[in-house]
Design a protein around this motif. Structure first.
Motif, PDB file in Angstrom:
ATOM      1  N   PRO A  70      44.995  35.769  27.369  1.00 14.12           N
ATOM      2  CA  PRO A  70      43.710  35.657  26.662  1.00 14.12           C
ATOM      3  C   PRO A  70      42.815  35.846  27.798  1.00 14.12           C
ATOM      4  CG  PRO A  70      45.251  33.749  25.900  1.00 14.12           C
ATOM      5  CD  PRO A  70      45.934  34.466  26.759  1.00 14.12           C
ATOM      6  N   GLY A  71      42.709  35.720  27.886  1.00 16.48           N
ATOM      7  CA  GLY A  71      41.315  35.546  29.729  1.00 16.48           C
ATOM      8  C   GLY A  71      41.724  37.457  29.745  1.00 16.48           C
ATOM      9  N   ILE A  72      42.495  37.986  30.289  1.00 14.23           N
ATOM     10  CA  ILE A  72      42.182  39.597  30.703  1.00 14.23           C
ATOM     11  C   ILE A  72      42.019  40.234  29.251  1.00 14.23           C
ATOM     12  CG2 ILE A  72      43.991  41.591  30.445  1.00 14.23           C
ATOM     13  CD1 ILE A  72      45.416  40.074  31.943  1.00 14.23           C
ATOM     14  N   ASP A  73      42.732  39.714  27.597  1.00 13.92           N
ATOM     15  CA  ASP A  73      42.152  40.556  26.202  1.00 13.92           C
ATOM     16  C   ASP A  73      40.420  40.020  25.987  1.00 13.92           C
ATOM     17  OD1 ASP A  73      44.407  41.836  25.343  1.00 13.92           O
ATOM     18  OD2 ASP A  73      44.828  40.514  24.088  1.00 13.92           O
ATOM     19  N   ALA A  74      39.602  39.027  26.511  1.00 15.15           N
ATOM     20  CA  ALA A  74      39.044  38.886  26.517  1.00 15.15           C
ATOM     21  C   ALA A  74      37.681  39.892  26.962  1.00 15.15           C
ATOM     22  CB  ALA A  74      38.404  37.524  26.528  1.00 15.15           C
ATOM     23  N   ALA A  75      38.168  39.916  28.881  1.00 16.46           N
ATOM     24  CA  ALA A  75      37.767  40.389  29.750  1.00 16.46           C
ATOM     25  C   ALA A  75      37.543  41.952  29.515  1.00 16.46           C
ATOM     26  CB  ALA A  75      38.059  39.984  30.959  1.00 16.46           C
ATOM     27  N   LEU A 104      64.269  43.635  37.819  1.00 13.91           N
ATOM     28  CA  LEU A 104      63.273  43.513  38.483  1.00 13.91           C
ATOM     29  C   LEU A 104      62.015  43.975  36.940  1.00 13.91           C
ATOM     30  CD1 LEU A 104      61.668  44.009  40.948  1.00 13.91           C
ATOM     31  CD2 LEU A 104      61.859  46.443  41.257  1.00 13.91           C
ATOM     32  N   SER A 105      60.425  42.931  37.935  1.00 15.75           N
ATOM     33  CA  SER A 105      59.613  43.508  36.248  1.00 15.75           C
ATOM     34  C   SER A 105      58.181  42.813  37.614  1.00 15.75           C
ATOM     35  CB  SER A 105      59.644  42.142  35.368  1.00 15.75           C
ATOM     36  OG  SER A 105      59.859  40.552  35.800  1.00 15.75           O
ATOM     37  N   LEU A 106      57.011  43.429  36.897  1.00 14.50           N
ATOM     38  CA  LEU A 106      56.220  43.376  37.411  1.00 14.50           C
ATOM     39  C   LEU A 106      55.068  42.120  37.250  1.00 14.50           C
ATOM     40  CD1 LEU A 106      55.006  47.041  38.759  1.00 14.50           C
ATOM     41  CD2 LEU A 106      56.332  45.490  39.520  1.00 14.50           C
ATOM     42  N   ASN A 107      54.279  40.731  37.518  1.00 14.57           N
ATOM     43  CA  ASN A 107      53.838  40.393  36.102  1.00 14.57           C
ATOM     44  C   ASN A 107      52.525  40.654  36.601  1.00 14.57           C
ATOM     45  OD1 ASN A 107      56.197  38.801  35.570  1.00 14.57           O
ATOM     46  ND2 ASN A 107      56.004  37.305  37.321  1.00 14.57           N
ATOM     47  N   ILE A 108      51.217  40.813  35.579  1.00 12.97           N
ATOM     48  CA  ILE A 108      49.606  41.112  34.972  1.00 12.97           C
ATOM     49  C   ILE A 108      49.011  39.947  35.423  1.00 12.97           C
ATOM     50  CG2 ILE A 108      47.914  42.457  34.300  1.00 12.97           C
ATOM     51  CD1 ILE A 108      50.339  44.757  33.600  1.00 12.97           C
ATOM     52  N   THR A 109      48.509  39.870  36.135  1.00 12.29           N
ATOM     53  CA  THR A 109      47.666  38.289  36.444  1.00 12.29           C
ATOM     54  C   THR A 109      46.099  38.796  36.170  1.00 12.29           C
ATOM     55  OG1 THR A 109      47.285  38.100  38.916  1.00 12.29           O
ATOM     56  CG2 THR A 109      49.460  37.605  37.705  1.00 12.29           C
ATOM     57  N   ALA A 110      45.859  39.922  36.697  1.00 11.11           N
ATOM     58  CA  ALA A 110      43.911  40.311  36.118  1.00 11.11           C
ATOM     59  C   ALA A 110      44.569  41.664  36.196  1.00 11.11           C
ATOM     60  CB  ALA A 110      43.163  39.951  37.287  1.00 11.11           C
ATOM     61  N   VAL A 111      43.010  42.080  35.465  1.00 14.34           N
ATOM     62  CA  VAL A 111      42.878  43.446  35.299  1.00 14.34           C
ATOM     63  C   VAL A 111      41.642  43.885  35.265  1.00 14.34           C
ATOM     64  CG1 VAL A 111      43.187  45.847  34.030  1.00 14.34           C
ATOM     65  CG2 VAL A 111      44.818  44.241  33.417  1.00 14.34           C
ATOM     66  N   ASP A 112      41.216  45.092  36.474  1.00 12.07           N
ATOM     67  CA  ASP A 112      39.583  45.162  36.764  1.00 12.07           C
ATOM     68  C   ASP A 112      39.665  46.392  35.694  1.00 12.07           C
ATOM     69  OD1 ASP A 112      37.525  46.418  37.906  1.00 12.07           O
ATOM     70  OD2 ASP A 112      38.303  46.907  39.824  1.00 12.07           O
ATOM     71  N   THR A 113      38.018  45.283  34.622  1.00 10.56           N
ATOM     72  CA  THR A 113      37.881  46.548  34.061  1.00 10.56           C
ATOM     73  C   THR A 113      36.883  47.955  33.974  1.00 10.56           C
ATOM     74  OG1 THR A 113      36.158  44.455  33.951  1.00 10.56           O
ATOM     75  CG2 THR A 113      37.964  44.768  32.666  1.00 10.56           C
ATOM     76  N   ALA A 114      36.473  47.438  35.137  1.00 12.95           N
ATOM     77  CA  ALA A 114      35.356  48.871  35.792  1.00 12.95           C
ATOM     78  C   ALA A 114      35.987  50.066  36.023  1.00 12.95           C
ATOM     79  CB  ALA A 114      35.123  48.081  37.004  1.00 12.95           C
ATOM     80  N   TYR A 115      37.106  49.813  35.942  1.00 14.88           N
ATOM     81  CA  TYR A 115      37.707  51.260  36.494  1.00 14.88           C
ATOM     82  C   TYR A 115      38.587  51.737  35.164  1.00 14.88           C
ATOM     83  CZ  TYR A 115      42.104  53.706  38.039  1.00 14.88           C
ATOM     84  OH  TYR A 115      43.225  55.134  38.154  1.00 14.88           O
TER      85      TYR A 115
END
Length: 453
Positions: A70-75, A104-115
């Motif tokens: 939810p936090g990643i979606d909102a941002a 093996l998997s990658l867990n995403i904890t944040a996304v840089d919206t500016a990029y």
């Protein structure tokens, strides 16, 4: 040789991967693919492609757990106006994990919206620059509009609330301007959006002479769907379309590449209808102003003509009689001149002959005797002819005078007619009278004043 079980081998990998600090909290750039949501989690593939060939060079599975989604979606949506979807370039904070059963998997904890914002803007600018370079960027914006675009080709999703609002606003406009909208169905979200709109444009273009403009509208919906409009082929089709195109998709803050190439951009379907209605209302206002100017000019001309007719009416009562009297006086004067002139001429000739010597007088008499006789005869005729001509002219004038007397306004009044005036102007229609108007009625003898009740 001692063999390990698969579980033991997986545990060794898990110990290495999960215990390696350099594989935690690492920022990685990649392109998203196969994004799907389930149970509050988001599952996707992260892909790296070769810039030259487009072939996949690396691909790994990634997760965004519902604790952070939810936090990643909102941002992300607040910054880009879109929801995280396939085909986007992102910079994500990853932590690698290995599970013996799931791999093996990658867990995403944040996304840089500016990029991502920079990548979306870069793609948009690339499309706009290509259109400018190819001379298409401003083509549709330069097309002229008809005075009132009434035949509207509408591209929208069938049954969409936005299309219903648009048509209702057009057909129930308070100025009662007649619009003829027709729906050309299209898909306005997802991967088929661009190709579907292009197909609808092709159908409209086949009968372009039947339409005044094209309106592409979409009501409220997920802002992530706007990515489908960032398409070069769709933008090029709209830029080159032979009819003006109005785009009303998304919300006020939403902008796509179509907003830069369309002739007009509005924020909602209802706003598109209002814009078209306002053009008609503006034309009606100009027509009403022209009509008022024509009415004022015609009224002034009629008033001037009525005044001139009133003056002519006053002059007709005495002008013909004055003309007749002048002509009679001129004829009498001519008669006097014609009656005495021949006698004076003959007397002068006789006096001249009497003063001549007898012999010369005899010669002259022989030569001009016949002429003298002719002059005497002419004198007789001239004495009687003017009187005859004058008598005929006098008879004709008397006839004209009698006719004028019969046709004069006074004679008409004497036969029982009357003339009713308001402020000196003759009344010819009862519809021109209003209660309280003062009337002046002229009879053969005297006038009567009355008031309309």
């Amino acid at each position: 040789m001692t063999a390990l079980s698969l579980k033991e081998f997986a545990d060794r990998i898990s110990a290495i991967v999960n215990g390696e600090p350099s594989l935690r909290g690492v920022w990685v750039t990649a392109e998203t693919s196969d994004v799907r949501r389930n149970g509050g989690h988001c599952y996707l593939e992260l892909v790296q492609k070769n810039p030259a060939t487009g072939s996949v060079e690396a691909k790994m599975h990634a997760n965004i757990w519902r604790s952070v989604l939810p936090g990643i979606d909102a941002a992300f949506e607040g910054a880009t106006g879109q929801r995280l979807a396939s085909g986007m370039k992102i910079m994500a904070c990853l932590s690698a994990s290995f599970h013996p059963a799931y791999g093996l998997s990658l867990n995403i904890t944040a996304v840089d919206t500016a990029y991502t914002m920079g990548d979306l803007m870069r793609r948009r600018l690339e499309i706009l620059e290509r259109l400018r370079r190819e001379g298409m960027l401003t083509l549709n914006r330069e097309l002229p509009w008809p005075a009132v675009p009434q035949r509207i080709a509408v591209i929208s999703a069938p049954g969409a609330a936005g299309y219903g609002d648009f048509v209702h606003s057009l057909l129930t406009n308070p100025s009662h301007i007649r619009f003829v909208p027709r729906l050309f169905p299209a898909i306005l979200q997802g991967d088929r959006c661009a190709s579907s709109i292009i197909a609808a444009l092709d159908e409209i273009g086949a009968s372009a002479s039947d339409w005044d403009c094209v309106v592409i509208i979409r009501g409220g919906g997920a802002t992530s769907d706007l990515a489908a409009f960032e398409d070069y082929n769709l933008a090029a089709n709209i830029a080159q379309f032979p009819l003006p195109v109005v785009v009303g998709i998304g919300h006020e803050r939403d902008i796509t590449v179509l907003d830069y190439v369309a002739n007009m951009r509005v924020k909602t379907p209802t706003a598109a209808a209002e814009w078209l209605i306002d053009r008609g209302v503006s034309l009606l206002g100009r027509l009403e102003a022209i009509g008022s100017a024509i009415h004022r000019t015609a009224t002034a001309m009629l008033a001037a003509d009525r005044e001139q007719l009133a003056r002519c009416e006053q002059q007709l009562s005495h002008l013909p009689l004055s003309v007749v009297r002048d002509r009679k006086a001129a004829l009498d004067a001519a008669a006097l001149v014609l009656g005495s002139a021949p006698g004076r001429i003959l007397a002068r000739r006789a006096a001249a002959l009497a003063s001549m010597p007898p012999r010369l007088s005899a010669i002259v008499n022989r030569r001009i005797g016949p002429q003298m006789q002719a002059l005497a005869s002419l004198e007789t005729r001239l004495r009687t002819l003017p009187a005859s001509v004058i008598e005929r002219r006098r008879t004709r004038l008397d006839t004209v005078k009698a006719l004028l007397d019969v046709l004069s306004p006074q004679a008409t009044l004497a036969r029982g007619y009357s003339i009713t005036r308001v402020d000196g102007r003759a009344v010819t229609s009862a519809s021109a009278l209003r209660p309280g108007t003062t009337l002046t009625t002229t009879l053969a003898t005297g006038t009567v004043t009355s008031r309309v009740e």
